[in-house]
Write a protein that holds these residues in place. Structure first.
Motif, PDB file in Angstrom:
ATOM      1  N   MET A 100      15.904  81.127  40.694  1.00  0.00           N
ATOM      2  CA  MET A 100      16.799  82.065  40.010  1.00  0.00           C
ATOM      3  C   MET A 100      16.250  83.471  40.157  1.00  0.00           C
ATOM      4  O   MET A 100      15.116  83.740  39.805  1.00  0.00           O
ATOM      5  N   ASP A 101      17.065  84.397  40.703  1.00  0.00           N
ATOM      6  CA  ASP A 101      16.549  85.744  40.883  1.00  0.00           C
ATOM      7  C   ASP A 101      16.475  86.473  39.547  1.00  0.00           C
ATOM      8  O   ASP A 101      16.990  86.015  38.524  1.00  0.00           O
ATOM      9  N   ASN A 102      15.830  87.630  39.549  1.00  0.00           N
ATOM     10  CA  ASN A 102      15.509  88.307  38.306  1.00  0.00           C
ATOM     11  C   ASN A 102      16.742  88.726  37.517  1.00  0.00           C
ATOM     12  O   ASN A 102      16.779  88.613  36.288  1.00  0.00           O
ATOM     13  N   LEU A 103      17.781  89.214  38.204  1.00  0.00           N
ATOM     14  CA  LEU A 103      18.989  89.664  37.504  1.00  0.00           C
ATOM     15  C   LEU A 103      19.671  88.493  36.793  1.00  0.00           C
ATOM     16  O   LEU A 103      20.084  88.609  35.634  1.00  0.00           O
ATOM     17  N   ARG A 104      19.777  87.357  37.470  1.00  0.00           N
ATOM     18  CA  ARG A 104      20.386  86.173  36.865  1.00  0.00           C
ATOM     19  C   ARG A 104      19.558  85.694  35.678  1.00  0.00           C
ATOM     20  O   ARG A 104      20.101  85.325  34.629  1.00  0.00           O
ATOM     21  N   HIS A 105      18.252  85.683  35.846  1.00  0.00           N
ATOM     22  CA  HIS A 105      17.329  85.289  34.778  1.00  0.00           C
ATOM     23  C   HIS A 105      17.526  86.194  33.558  1.00  0.00           C
ATOM     24  O   HIS A 105      17.662  85.717  32.426  1.00  0.00           O
ATOM     25  N   GLN A 106      17.567  87.490  33.773  1.00  0.00           N
ATOM     26  CA  GLN A 106      17.734  88.440  32.676  1.00  0.00           C
ATOM     27  C   GLN A 106      19.085  88.266  31.987  1.00  0.00           C
ATOM     28  O   GLN A 106      19.192  88.398  30.763  1.00  0.00           O
ATOM     29  N   PHE A 107      20.126  87.957  32.780  1.00  0.00           N
ATOM     30  CA  PHE A 107      21.445  87.815  32.181  1.00  0.00           C
ATOM     31  C   PHE A 107      21.520  86.591  31.265  1.00  0.00           C
ATOM     32  O   PHE A 107      22.080  86.664  30.163  1.00  0.00           O
ATOM     33  N   ILE A 108      20.956  85.465  31.704  1.00  0.00           N
ATOM     34  CA  ILE A 108      20.951  84.276  30.854  1.00  0.00           C
ATOM     35  C   ILE A 108      20.197  84.552  29.558  1.00  0.00           C
ATOM     36  O   ILE A 108      20.666  84.202  28.458  1.00  0.00           O
ATOM     37  N   GLU A 109      19.057  85.183  29.652  1.00  0.00           N
ATOM     38  CA  GLU A 109      18.287  85.521  28.453  1.00  0.00           C
ATOM     39  C   GLU A 109      19.092  86.425  27.521  1.00  0.00           C
ATOM     40  O   GLU A 109      19.104  86.232  26.303  1.00  0.00           O
TER      41      GLU A 109
ATOM     42  N   LEU B 214      27.784  95.609  24.968  1.00  0.00           N
ATOM     43  CA  LEU B 214      28.790  95.842  26.002  1.00  0.00           C
ATOM     44  C   LEU B 214      28.222  96.698  27.126  1.00  0.00           C
ATOM     45  O   LEU B 214      28.480  96.453  28.308  1.00  0.00           O
ATOM     46  N   GLY B 215      27.424  97.694  26.776  1.00  0.00           N
ATOM     47  CA  GLY B 215      26.807  98.539  27.793  1.00  0.00           C
ATOM     48  C   GLY B 215      25.864  97.757  28.691  1.00  0.00           C
ATOM     49  O   GLY B 215      25.850  97.941  29.914  1.00  0.00           O
ATOM     50  N   THR B 216      25.070  96.862  28.077  1.00  0.00           N
ATOM     51  CA  THR B 216      24.160  96.034  28.868  1.00  0.00           C
ATOM     52  C   THR B 216      24.934  95.065  29.748  1.00  0.00           C
ATOM     53  O   THR B 216      24.600  94.863  30.918  1.00  0.00           O
ATOM     54  N   LEU B 217      25.985  94.465  29.186  1.00  0.00           N
ATOM     55  CA  LEU B 217      26.828  93.564  29.972  1.00  0.00           C
ATOM     56  C   LEU B 217      27.417  94.285  31.181  1.00  0.00           C
ATOM     57  O   LEU B 217      27.425  93.757  32.292  1.00  0.00           O
ATOM     58  N   ALA B 218      27.905  95.492  30.967  1.00  0.00           N
ATOM     59  CA  ALA B 218      28.503  96.264  32.059  1.00  0.00           C
ATOM     60  C   ALA B 218      27.483  96.535  33.161  1.00  0.00           C
ATOM     61  O   ALA B 218      27.827  96.547  34.346  1.00  0.00           O
ATOM     62  N   HIS B 219      26.231  96.765  32.787  1.00  0.00           N
ATOM     63  CA  HIS B 219      25.168  96.948  33.780  1.00  0.00           C
ATOM     64  C   HIS B 219      25.058  95.718  34.673  1.00  0.00           C
ATOM     65  O   HIS B 219      24.954  95.831  35.905  1.00  0.00           O
ATOM     66  N   PHE B 220      25.094  94.523  34.067  1.00  0.00           N
ATOM     67  CA  PHE B 220      24.985  93.295  34.856  1.00  0.00           C
ATOM     68  C   PHE B 220      26.179  93.132  35.795  1.00  0.00           C
ATOM     69  O   PHE B 220      26.013  92.760  36.961  1.00  0.00           O
ATOM     70  N   TYR B 221      27.376  93.419  35.302  1.00  0.00           N
ATOM     71  CA  TYR B 221      28.557  93.344  36.156  1.00  0.00           C
ATOM     72  C   TYR B 221      28.429  94.322  37.325  1.00  0.00           C
ATOM     73  O   TYR B 221      28.648  93.955  38.487  1.00  0.00           O
TER      74      TYR B 221
ATOM     75  N   ALA C 152      34.421  99.033  31.123  1.00  0.00           N
ATOM     76  CA  ALA C 152      32.976  99.188  30.907  1.00  0.00           C
ATOM     77  C   ALA C 152      32.219  99.143  32.227  1.00  0.00           C
ATOM     78  O   ALA C 152      31.250  99.892  32.435  1.00  0.00           O
ATOM     79  N   THR C 153      32.636  98.281  33.140  1.00  0.00           N
ATOM     80  CA  THR C 153      31.981  98.193  34.446  1.00  0.00           C
ATOM     81  C   THR C 153      32.182  99.467  35.242  1.00  0.00           C
ATOM     82  O   THR C 153      31.265  99.923  35.957  1.00  0.00           O
ATOM     83  N   ALA C 154      33.358 100.082  35.131  1.00  0.00           N
ATOM     84  CA  ALA C 154      33.600 101.357  35.814  1.00  0.00           C
ATOM     85  C   ALA C 154      32.629 102.427  35.311  1.00  0.00           C
ATOM     86  O   ALA C 154      32.097 103.222  36.099  1.00  0.00           O
ATOM     87  N   VAL C 155      32.396 102.443  33.998  1.00  0.00           N
ATOM     88  CA  VAL C 155      31.435 103.403  33.430  1.00  0.00           C
ATOM     89  C   VAL C 155      30.032 103.129  33.976  1.00  0.00           C
ATOM     90  O   VAL C 155      29.301 104.051  34.365  1.00  0.00           O
ATOM     91  N   ALA C 156      29.638 101.845  34.010  1.00  0.00           N
ATOM     92  CA  ALA C 156      28.303 101.488  34.508  1.00  0.00           C
ATOM     93  C   ALA C 156      28.147 101.832  35.984  1.00  0.00           C
ATOM     94  O   ALA C 156      27.089 102.302  36.416  1.00  0.00           O
TER      95      ALA C 156
ATOM     96  N   ILE D 239      32.975  87.582  37.938  1.00  0.00           N
ATOM     97  CA  ILE D 239      32.932  86.942  36.631  1.00  0.00           C
ATOM     98  C   ILE D 239      31.491  86.897  36.113  1.00  0.00           C
ATOM     99  O   ILE D 239      30.544  87.116  36.864  1.00  0.00           O
ATOM    100  N   ALA D 240      31.360  86.593  34.833  1.00  0.00           N
ATOM    101  CA  ALA D 240      30.031  86.544  34.226  1.00  0.00           C
ATOM    102  C   ALA D 240      29.328  85.220  34.494  1.00  0.00           C
ATOM    103  O   ALA D 240      28.164  85.184  34.885  1.00  0.00           O
TER     104      ALA D 240
END
Length: 221
Positions: A1-10, A46-53, A80-84, A151-152
Motif C-alpha cells: 500500500m503506497d503512502n497516500l492510500r495508507h494515509q487516507f485509510i487512517e 473536507l479540506g483534507t479529503l479534497a487534498h486526497f482527491y 472542494a477538489t477544485a479548490v484543492a 472515487i474515494a
C-alpha cells in the motif's frame, strides 16, 4: 500500500467515516464495514479529503479539463477538489447538476462552468453505477467527453445474488461500459493491509478476519 492510500485509510478511520461492525448494504448484504463520505462534514476534514482527491487525480496522470460532481454528494466533492487542485497549481473549472431542472433564471439542470473538453466525474463510491451513467449522459449531451471517474473507496465487490454474482465489480463494469478509467483513492485491499499492521489498535484488529471473509465471498478475484 503506497503512502497516500495508507494515509487516507487512517484518515477515514480517525474521522469516523470508515466504520466497523454490521451494516446492511444497498444490495441487502451484511457488511462488516461501512464507508460514509457524508461524515466528512466540517471544514477541516473536507479540506483534507479534497487534498486526497486532488493528489490521486494528479498522480493518475490523465489529461482532464474540468470536474463534474453528480448530485448530491458529488457537488461538495467536486467543488472542494477544485479548490484543492488550485492550491496545487492546477486551476480548473467545475460543474454539477440539479436533480430537477430549473425553469427560471438561467434554467437547465447544470450549475457552474459549461461542460466542455475532458471531464472527470467525482463521487464517493460506485454501487450500482447509476449516478455515473446519468453523469456520462449529461456530459456527452453537452458535447463534452467523460474521461475518468474519481472515487474515494473501491469496495472491489461483485453485484448480484449469492448464486448469481457478477463476473466483475461495479467499478470494473462502469469502466468497461463507458471506456473510461475509474480512479480510487483507496480500495478494500488497502483496508485489509491497514488492519493487518502490527500497530493497529486492539479495537480494530478483530475486524480483519470478517472483512477478509467478506472479500473472499463477494470480492473480485
Amino acid at each position: 500500500m503506497d503512502n497516500l492510500r495508507h494515509q487516507f485509510i487512517e484518515f477515514a478511520v480517525a474521522s469516523g467515516v470508515l466504520r466497523f461492525g454490521e451494516f446492511v448494504t444497498k444490495a441487502g448484504r451484511t457488511s462488516p464495514y461501512f464507508f460514509n463520505a457524508g461524515a466528512f462534514n466540517d471544514g477541516a476534514t473536507l479540506g483534507t479529503l479534497a487534498h486526497f482527491y486532488a493528489q490521486s487525480l494528479l498522480d493518475a496522470g490523465i489529461e482532464f479539463d474540468m470536474l463534474f460532481g453528480p448530485a448530491y454528494k458529488g457537488i461538495t466533492l467536486a467543488s472542494a477538489t477544485a479548490v484543492a487542485l488550485a492550491g496545487k497549481g492546477r486551476n480548473v473549472p467545475f460543474a454539477f447538476n440539479r436533480k430537477e431542472a430549473k425553469d427560471h433564471g438561467e434554467g437547465g439542470s447544470i450549475v457552474g462552468a459549461a461542460l466542455k473538453g475532458k471531464v472527470v466525474i467525482i463521487d464517493d463510491v460506485i454501487s450500482a453505477g447509476t449516478s455515473v451513467r446519468e453523469s456520462v449522459e449529461l456530459i456527452r449531451a453537452a458535447g463534452a467527453t467523460p474521461c475518468a471517474v474519481l472515487i474515494a473507496l473501491d469496495r472491489m465487490e461483485r453485484s448480484g445474488k449469492d448464486d448469481a454474482l457478477s463476473a466483475g465489480s461495479a467499478v470494473q463494469e462502469v469502466s468497461q461500459a463507458y471506456g473510461i478509467p475509474v480512479i480510487s483513492i483507496s480500495n478494500l485491499d488497502d483496508l485489509l493491509s491497514y488492519l493487518a499492521r502490527a500497530d493497529v489498535s486492539d479495537s480494530l484488529a478483530p475486524f480483519q478476519q470478517p472483512i477478509a471473509a467478506y472479500r473472499q465471498r463477494y470480492g473480485i478475484r
